[in-house]
Enzyme design. Structure first.
Site, PDB file in Angstrom:
ATOM      1  N   HIS A   1      -4.922  15.282   1.986  1.00  0.00           N
ATOM      2  CA  HIS A   1      -4.501  15.630   3.355  1.00  0.00           C
ATOM      3  C   HIS A   1      -5.761  15.685   4.218  1.00  0.00           C
ATOM      4  O   HIS A   1      -6.849  15.981   3.709  1.00  0.00           O
ATOM      5  CB  HIS A   1      -3.841  17.012   3.276  1.00  0.00           C
ATOM      6  CG  HIS A   1      -3.171  17.482   4.524  1.00  0.00           C
ATOM      7  ND1 HIS A   1      -3.869  18.001   5.590  1.00  0.00           N
ATOM      8  CD2 HIS A   1      -1.866  17.535   4.876  1.00  0.00           C
ATOM      9  CE1 HIS A   1      -3.013  18.362   6.534  1.00  0.00           C
ATOM     10  NE2 HIS A   1      -1.789  18.080   6.122  1.00  0.00           N
TER      11      HIS A   1
ATOM     12  N   ASP B   1      -6.940  22.128  -3.358  1.00  0.00           N
ATOM     13  CA  ASP B   1      -6.105  22.320  -2.182  1.00  0.00           C
ATOM     14  C   ASP B   1      -4.689  22.587  -2.697  1.00  0.00           C
ATOM     15  O   ASP B   1      -4.003  21.671  -3.151  1.00  0.00           O
ATOM     16  CB  ASP B   1      -6.163  21.049  -1.323  1.00  0.00           C
ATOM     17  CG  ASP B   1      -5.097  21.022  -0.233  1.00  0.00           C
ATOM     18  OD1 ASP B   1      -4.201  21.887  -0.251  1.00  0.00           O
ATOM     19  OD2 ASP B   1      -5.152  20.115   0.614  1.00  0.00           O
TER      20      ASP B   1
ATOM     21  N   GLN C   1       0.405  22.412  -1.343  1.00  0.00           N
ATOM     22  CA  GLN C   1       1.688  21.975  -1.907  1.00  0.00           C
ATOM     23  C   GLN C   1       1.823  22.439  -3.352  1.00  0.00           C
ATOM     24  O   GLN C   1       2.786  22.087  -4.023  1.00  0.00           O
ATOM     25  CB  GLN C   1       1.800  20.444  -1.859  1.00  0.00           C
ATOM     26  CG  GLN C   1       1.732  19.848  -0.486  1.00  0.00           C
ATOM     27  CD  GLN C   1       2.938  20.200   0.378  1.00  0.00           C
ATOM     28  OE1 GLN C   1       4.000  20.533  -0.132  1.00  0.00           O
ATOM     29  NE2 GLN C   1       2.758  20.155   1.682  1.00  0.00           N
TER      30      GLN C   1
ATOM     31  N   LYS D   1       4.104  27.540   3.521  1.00  0.00           N
ATOM     32  CA  LYS D   1       4.673  26.548   2.596  1.00  0.00           C
ATOM     33  C   LYS D   1       5.453  27.232   1.483  1.00  0.00           C
ATOM     34  O   LYS D   1       6.126  26.575   0.703  1.00  0.00           O
ATOM     35  CB  LYS D   1       3.562  25.709   1.956  1.00  0.00           C
ATOM     36  CG  LYS D   1       2.595  25.063   2.918  1.00  0.00           C
ATOM     37  CD  LYS D   1       3.062  23.733   3.401  1.00  0.00           C
ATOM     38  CE  LYS D   1       1.929  23.024   4.137  1.00  0.00           C
ATOM     39  NZ  LYS D   1       2.379  21.913   4.952  1.00  0.00           N
TER      40      LYS D   1
ATOM     41  N   CYS E   1      -0.430  13.259   7.725  1.00  0.00           N
ATOM     42  CA  CYS E   1      -1.837  13.710   7.695  1.00  0.00           C
ATOM     43  C   CYS E   1      -2.533  13.183   6.441  1.00  0.00           C
ATOM     44  O   CYS E   1      -3.352  13.895   5.836  1.00  0.00           O
ATOM     45  CB  CYS E   1      -1.954  15.224   7.757  1.00  0.00           C
ATOM     46  SG  CYS E   1      -1.336  15.916   9.279  1.00  0.00           S
TER      47      CYS E   1
HETATM   48  N1  PLP Z   1      -3.193  20.201   2.242  1.00  0.00           N
HETATM   49  C1  PLP Z   1      -1.985  19.703   1.960  1.00  0.00           C
HETATM   50  C2  PLP Z   1      -1.781  18.922   0.691  1.00  0.00           C
HETATM   51  C3  PLP Z   1      -0.925  19.904   2.846  1.00  0.00           C
HETATM   52  O1  PLP Z   1       0.280  19.413   2.579  1.00  0.00           O
HETATM   53  C4  PLP Z   1      -1.158  20.646   4.034  1.00  0.00           C
HETATM   54  C5  PLP Z   1      -0.093  20.831   5.020  1.00  0.00           C
HETATM   55  O2  PLP Z   1       0.820  20.039   5.110  1.00  0.00           O
HETATM   56  C6  PLP Z   1      -2.436  21.164   4.256  1.00  0.00           C
HETATM   57  C7  PLP Z   1      -3.427  20.922   3.339  1.00  0.00           C
HETATM   58  C8  PLP Z   1      -2.732  21.977   5.468  1.00  0.00           C
HETATM   59  O3  PLP Z   1      -2.023  23.153   5.441  1.00  0.00           O
HETATM   60  P1  PLP Z   1      -2.016  24.122   6.715  1.00  0.00           P
HETATM   61  O4  PLP Z   1      -1.622  23.245   7.885  1.00  0.00           O
HETATM   62  O5  PLP Z   1      -0.982  25.134   6.387  1.00  0.00           O
HETATM   63  O6  PLP Z   1      -3.373  24.672   6.861  1.00  0.00           O
END
Ligand code: PLP
Length: 437
Positions: free
Chosen positions: A150, A227, A230, A253, A393
């Site tokens: 992401h 990270d 998910q 999430k 993203c």
């Molecule tokens: N990393 C992954 C794999 C994600 O799916 C997301 C959000 O969709 C993020 C990071 C970023 O999360 P946040 O927008 O809650 O900071």
């Protein structure tokens, strides 16, 4: 993982899940139909149709308990934390720090001081890239990322690489949406300082073998950030078992409020890292020319935090824990298997991600030869089916597979086969409209 609240999830008061302590058993399953009743947003109609909410990788809906925790905090306990010597402040502080403790034990941290509240995964990764990276990366050092990430796990590293002269290297993807882990040993060089990888891909659903990666990285003497945006919502998380050094997650999430998340890190790393932001709460002493820092984790928490968010996150963790993350993952994989079966029947469909449902969490990503993902999402919306279209993203993923966007349906514990049927019926309508043109 155990529950500290021996009550069934849900306002319905009946237990859809095994008793606490048995949530990890292989026999655990969940009753999505029953759980759905706990989520008021799912009871509505959209465009005259009952809502089928299949955009859970973007954000999840909130159960009554989370809404009640938010309301209770603001109605009765609202005060600033740590500062006031009065009853409300004591209650707010207790709830806020109690939630930290709960999250820490839920993910297997060695103590609450290893859990730093952040706005979410994005801020947690920025914290590490900026604080740890700023202090430790030098010109020529290497950061290993993957093409699956992401943007939240790419851009912070690009920023720190630009500042320090560090180099970014990438693990590629195979044709089925898995990491090319065969490339990792070669990418781990003498200058590799950190590897940063997603637990689960938001664009493909792939569950990555974090432990295997951690063993390679650790043997190499580098650090590993996971990270978990998910990961934590769909998957049991044990940071010790995963063998990582940093784990980032987002409350929204996993049925918690937006604007609250956490960074877990090994205590010794947090001890050495410089503060990320300056302000109130994160100091011990302030003089004209210098300051000293508060103890962990407060050193990284400048300013008034998202108290209500943190407090309500505990309700979300309690809920998820009682349903059982293993049961959630298995339920999602059953829905993925069912969805893939139906999707494979659609002429002109291209599916992204691993073919085996057991290799992924509740995400199905696809494109149709005749219709743009945004048109698909618009038509599905008129049918009351909420999905996502776009690059998610994850532009490097899109580039790898030669597309600019995909359509993504993502399932959670309250989704049912009927929701999947609604998705497939909506796609049949898309076919009727676009296939004929
Ligand atoms: N990393 C992954 C794999 C994600 O799916 C997301 C959000 O969709 C993020 C990071 C970023 O999360 P946040 O927008 O809650 O900071």
């Amino acid at each position: 993982m155990t529950s500290d609240h021996p009550v069934a999830p849900g306002s319905s008061g009946t237990s859809p899940s095994p008793p606490p302590g048995e949530t990890s058993s292989a026999a655990a399953s969940l009753d999505a139909e029953l759980l759905k009743r706990d989520f008021p947003a799912l009871a509505q109609e959209v465009n005259g149709k009952p809502l089928a909410y299949l955009d859970n990788a973007a954000t999840t809906q909130k159960p009554e308990e989370v809404l009640a925790a938010l309301e209770h905090y603001y109605r009765f306990d609202n005060a600033n934390v740590h500062r006031g010597i009065h009853e409300l402040s004591r209650r707010a502080t207790e709830a806020y720090e109690g939630s930290r403790k709960r999250l820490a034990s839920w993910i297997g941290a060695n103590g609450p001081e290893e859990v730093v509240w952040t706005r979410g995964t994005t801020e947690a990764i920025n914290l590490v890239a900026s604080s740890w990276g700023g202090a430790n990366l030098q010109e020529g050092d290497e950061v290993v990322l993957t093409e699956m990430e992401h943007h939240s796990n790419l851009v912070p590293w690009q920023l720190v690489a630009q500042r320090t002269g560090a180099r970014l290297r990438y693990v590629g993807l195979d044709d089925d949406g898995r990491l090319r882990l065969d490339q990792l040993p070669e990418l781990l060089g003498p200058r590799t300082r950190i590897v940063s990888v997603s637990h689960v891909s938001n664009a493909l659903g792939t569950i990555n073998p974090v432990r295997e990666i951690a063993d390679l990285v650790r043997n190499h003497g580098a650090l590993l950030l996971v990270d978990g945006a998910q990961g934590a919502a769909h998957h049991p998380v044990d940071v010790q078992g995963l063998g990582c050094d940093f784990y980032a997650l987002s409350g929204h999430k996993l049925m918690g409020p937006t604007g609250i998340g956490a960074l877990w890190a090994r205590r010794e790393l947090l001890e050495e890292m410089p503060p990320y932001q300056g302000g109130g709460e994160m100091i011990r002493i302030v003089e004209k020319d210098y300051s000293t820092w508060a103890a962990l984790p407060h050193k990284f928490e400048a300013g008034t935090p998202n108290i209500a968010g943190a407090v309500a996150l505990k309700a979300a963790v309690d809920y998820l824990d009682r349903v059982g993350p293993e049961a959630v993952l298995r339920h999602e994989q059953e829905l993925v298997a069912y969805a893939l079966e139906g999707l494979r029947e659609i002429p002109g469909i291209r599916l992204f991600g691993p073919p085996e449902p057991t290799e992924r969490s509740g995400v199905v990503s696809f494109s149709l030869s005749d219709a743009h993902p945004h048109d698909v999402a618009t038509i599905l919306d008129t049918e009351g089916v909420a999905i996502r279209a776009g690059h998610h993203c994850a532009q490097l993923v899109m580039k790898r597979y030669g597309v600019s966007a995909t359509t993504r349906a993502s399932f959670y514990l309250y989704n049912t086969r009927e929701d999947v049927d609604r998705l497939l019926a909506g796609l049949a309508t898309v076919e009727e409209i676009f296939g004929a043109s």
